[in-house]
Design an enzyme around this catalytic site. Structure first.
Site, mmCIF file in Angstrom:
data_model
loop_
_atom_site.group_PDB
_atom_site.id
_atom_site.type_symbol
_atom_site.label_atom_id
_atom_site.label_comp_id
_atom_site.label_asym_id
_atom_site.label_seq_id
_atom_site.Cartn_x
_atom_site.Cartn_y
_atom_site.Cartn_z
ATOM 1 N N ASN A 17 -43.770 -11.573 -11.862
ATOM 2 C CA ASN A 17 -43.592 -10.287 -12.521
ATOM 3 C C ASN A 17 -42.191 -10.104 -13.087
ATOM 4 O OD1 ASN A 17 -46.160 -9.214 -12.555
ATOM 5 N ND2 ASN A 17 -46.011 -8.464 -10.437
ATOM 6 N N HIS B 17 -48.553 -12.810 -2.049
ATOM 7 C CA HIS B 17 -48.883 -12.047 -3.253
ATOM 8 C C HIS B 17 -50.033 -12.716 -3.989
ATOM 9 C CE1 HIS B 17 -47.763 -10.533 -7.495
ATOM 10 N NE2 HIS B 17 -48.560 -9.686 -6.895
ATOM 11 N N SER C 85 -46.808 -6.191 -4.598
ATOM 12 C CA SER C 85 -46.342 -6.899 -5.786
ATOM 13 C C SER C 85 -44.945 -6.450 -6.217
ATOM 14 C CB SER C 85 -47.325 -6.770 -6.938
ATOM 15 O OG SER C 85 -48.088 -5.613 -6.869
ATOM 16 N N GLU D 290 -48.233 -16.209 -4.657
ATOM 17 C CA GLU D 290 -46.803 -16.314 -4.395
ATOM 18 C C GLU D 290 -46.587 -16.075 -2.899
ATOM 19 O OE1 GLU D 290 -44.448 -14.968 -8.385
ATOM 20 O OE2 GLU D 290 -45.606 -13.403 -7.397
#
Ligand code: T1G
Length: 659
Positions: free
Chosen positions: A480, A430, A409, A442
């Site tokens: 993120n 991800h 991540s 992702e």
């Protein structure tokens, strides 16, 4: 037998006195203007031709009718309207029976409801999913469905927008029969009932139910529709059906439909619908054939790896889980089987499917087993040295045409790819935790990822039933990075005077299931703390840095698993903790900040702006391809309310309103 054409998408043939009408409007036979015109013309023809005893309606291809044409929303109306066509079908003198060959959704279900009989193939499905688009059914669904299945079932179906397969539809009274040859069955039904009084749904009485049961059914639906207005409006209309005549009910339904269709909520949900269809499509990659992915190796069968394994197994893949020791492999097998068992308990999986999944699963400590894999997904501890070392080893084990994916991540997947001899076959996948539940993945397109590797990964994620969003390489990828910007801004406001609970309350009122500080507590504060410590050396002294989270961590407040973080959790209940207030006060005082007041509006505006600015940066850097992709990441990975359309959509609306 002669072929007739009523419009570009509606044709028919006459067979033994029955007009067999086919709607052919790919991809889903939506009720576009030419379909409605064609249906009206077909009815005219049937009305004026003595030798026609009745009509069978069916769809070409996989769908019966996928609903109103969503692309026509917002365009000037074209006659005949759908309610007119539906009304004509119901009032028609000769029997009209539908042969439901595939999904009958929205307006498609409303057409079926107005027919004098409904014959479906077993694989077909019925549903009124309008609330998922922020609207209510607009062609009689809220008035006819309760007449056919009762008010309680109608509240459930229309309020949630869920679809039911044919056998369940039949149990509810929505379908009359299931047949492998629905057109032939429907045609014989037409001949059977021709000349007799027809069963018109609109003439049926709504079966009576007591108010308490209705309240309970409504409450159950509304509990899940946080902040959205369409479900409540739909329930109101369905409940009213029992008390008013059909005409009055239809008029109120239409007025509500038109009002909601022009609402921001509906525009937002339509944006989400089309963004989802666009997601994972990359123009430059069109025409490239994906590689076959049947066997998936998963390195690490912990929380993340076992969730990924379940997603792969339940979508028909073979899975090889790799662990370091036979004991760990056995434990991984136990974890995966446990998750599958839970899926059976919650009826997401049948017992037979469970057995099939287990038959396709092995876990092992023997890395050479991965030679059979078409794709290997690494889900081990997020440490660069561990991962590069692993990829170097995998490189020598897997087939040359196998794809290697990292589930990191925060680490740099380009660095991981470069540890292999062929970085073209490496990319990031991800997943979000729990990986067997969360839809978002992702798909990280690394510097050297080959186009067909990317295409294969996108196809794989789609086959998992998940939503792939392509992201370029950047720290934290799309989600993120935006989440960090969101958190940073929230912490600035806390330092300036907003209490964490006020920030959370504002975002929860906006529609997030949980505010950011409550989310941090749930996820645990230590990972971000470790990252901040790593970054400390390179952080510019000019950059604003809020130390409150560090103080909380130093005090052992690492979130819910330690029983306290931004909040305390006596008996599991989120509670404001005076110790946290004291830490915040001290941090403000240390910087000489005099706390000021923040309104809920300022809080949501600033947090939204922080997300949007970061989103714009991601677009400018080419990390995200489309604003809609960013919206989908935030909605599906971070709890952004879908009915607000995602941050990028919401910002556009905000600008329109304030311009
Ligand atoms: N209108 C226009 N286009 C549609 C469409 C629709 N209703 N449904 C799907 N498409 C397009 C979609 O954009 C995509 O296009 C392609 O079809 C394949 O879709 C008066 C108000 C039918 C179960 O909400 O649930 O009726 O990307 O990839 O997985 O009360 O699409 O290829 O260019 O999803 O096989 C109610 C929405 C409308 C149904 C097929 N109906 N659609 O799933 O393929 S409101 C819906 C779906 C209404 C009345 C009212 C699914 C599907 P492209 P897909 P799929």
């Amino acid at each position: 037998m002669s072929a007739l054409r009523f419009s570009e998408s509606v044709s028919a043939r006459l067979e033994d006195g029955v007009l067999l009408v086919t709607i052919d409007n790919p991809p889903v036979n939506a009720l576009s203007a030419h379909v409605r015109t064609g249906l009206a013309a077909a009815l005219n023809h049937a009305a004026g031709t003595v030798e026609i005893a009745g009509v069978v309606l069916t769809g070409a291809g996989r769908a019966f009718i996928g609903g109103a044409d969503i692309r026509e929303f917002g365009k000037p109306p074209v006659e005949p309207s759908l309610p007119d066509v539906v009304g004509r079908i119901e009032a028609f003198d000769k029997p009209v029976i539908c042969a439901v060959n595939g999904v009958a959704l929205g307006g498609g279900c409303e057409v079926a409801l107005a027919c004098h009989g409904r014959i479906a193939v077993e694989t077909a499905a019925f549903g009124l999913p309008e609330v998922k688009l922020g609207i209510v059914p607009g062609a009689g669904g809220t008035q006819r469905l309760p007449r056919l299945v009762g008010t309680l079932a109608a509240i459930d179906l229309i309020g949630t927008g869920r679809t039911v397969k044919s056998l369940d539809a039949m149990a509810l009274g929505l379908a009359d029969a299931v047949s492998a040859h629905p057109v032939a069955t429907a045609a014989s039904l037409v001949r059977q009932v021709a000349g007799q009084p027809l069963r018109r749904t609109g003439s049926l009485d709504v079966p009576p139910v007591d108010d308490d049961a209705l309240d309970a059914a409504a409450a159950k639906v509304l509990a899940k529709s946080r902040g959205q207005s369409a479900p409540a409006e739909a329930i109101r209309l369905v409940r009213a059906a029992g008390g008013v005549d059909l005409e009055a009910g239809l008029a109120e339904e239409r007025a509500t439909f038109l009002r909601l269709r022009d609402s921001t909520e509906s525009a937002a949900l339509r944006h989400v619908f089309f963004a989802e269809r666009a997601a994972g499509k990359v123009e430059q990659l069109e025409g490239i054939t994906p590689r076959r992915i049947e066997t998936v190796g998963i390195v690490g069968t912990g929380l993340m790896g076992s969730g990924i394994a379940v997603a792969a197994l339940t979508s028909g893949h073979r899975v090889i889980g790799l662990e370091q020791t036979p004991e760990a492999a056995a434990a991984g097998m136990g974890r995966i089987a446990g998750l599958l068992d839970k899926a059976v308990q919650s009826k997401r999986l049948t017992a037979a499917a469970l057995d099939a999944c287990l038959a396709r699963l092995e876990t092992t400590a023997d890395a050479s087993a991965l030679a059979a894999a078409d794709l290997v997904i690494e889900a081990v501890f997020d440490d660069l040295a561990v991962k590069t070392d692993l990829f170097r080893r995998l490189d020598g084990i897997v087939r040359p045409d196998a794809i290697l994916a990292t589930n990191t991540s925060y680490l740099d997947p380009d660095a991981i790819a470069d540890a292999t001899t062929d970085p073209r076959r490496v990319l990031g996948l991800h997943f979000f935790s729990p990986a067997h539940i969360m839809r978002l993945v992702e798909v990280v397109d690394c510097a050297k990822t080959a186009p067909d590797v990317l295409v294969s990964a996108l196809a794989f994620v789609k086959r998992l039933g998940k939503l792939p969003i392509v992201s370029g390489v950047t720290e934290g990828f799309i989600g993120n990075r935006i989440f960090s910007a969101y958190r940073r801004e929230a912490e600035f406001m806390v330092e300036d005077g907003a209490e964490p609970q006020a920030v959370d309350a504002a975002m929860e009122a906006y529609g997030f299931p949980m505010g950011i500080f409550a989310v941090n507590d749930m996820a645990g504060l230590e990972i971000a703390w470790a990252r901040r410590k790593r970054q400390a050396a390179t952080r510019s002294p000019d950059e604003r840095y809020v130390e409150i989270a560090d103080r909380l961590c130093e005090a052992g407040r690492l979130g819910r698993k330690t029983g306290r973080g931004w909040y305390a959790y006596p008996d599991g209940v989120r509670t404001i903790d005076p110790n946290v207030t004291a830490i915040i006060d001290a941090a403000r005082a240390a910087k000489g900040i005099v706390p000021r007041n923040f309104t809920a509006e300022e809080i949501t505006d600033r947090l939204l702006k922080a997300m949007v600015d970061e989103g714009a940066a991601l677009l400018a850097e080419g990390i995200a391809a489309r604003p809609g992709d960013i919206d989908l990441v935030m909605i599906n990975g971070y709890g952004f309310p879908a009915h607000k359309g995602g941050p990028m959509f919401a910002a556009g609306r905000h600008e329109e309103r304030t311009a």
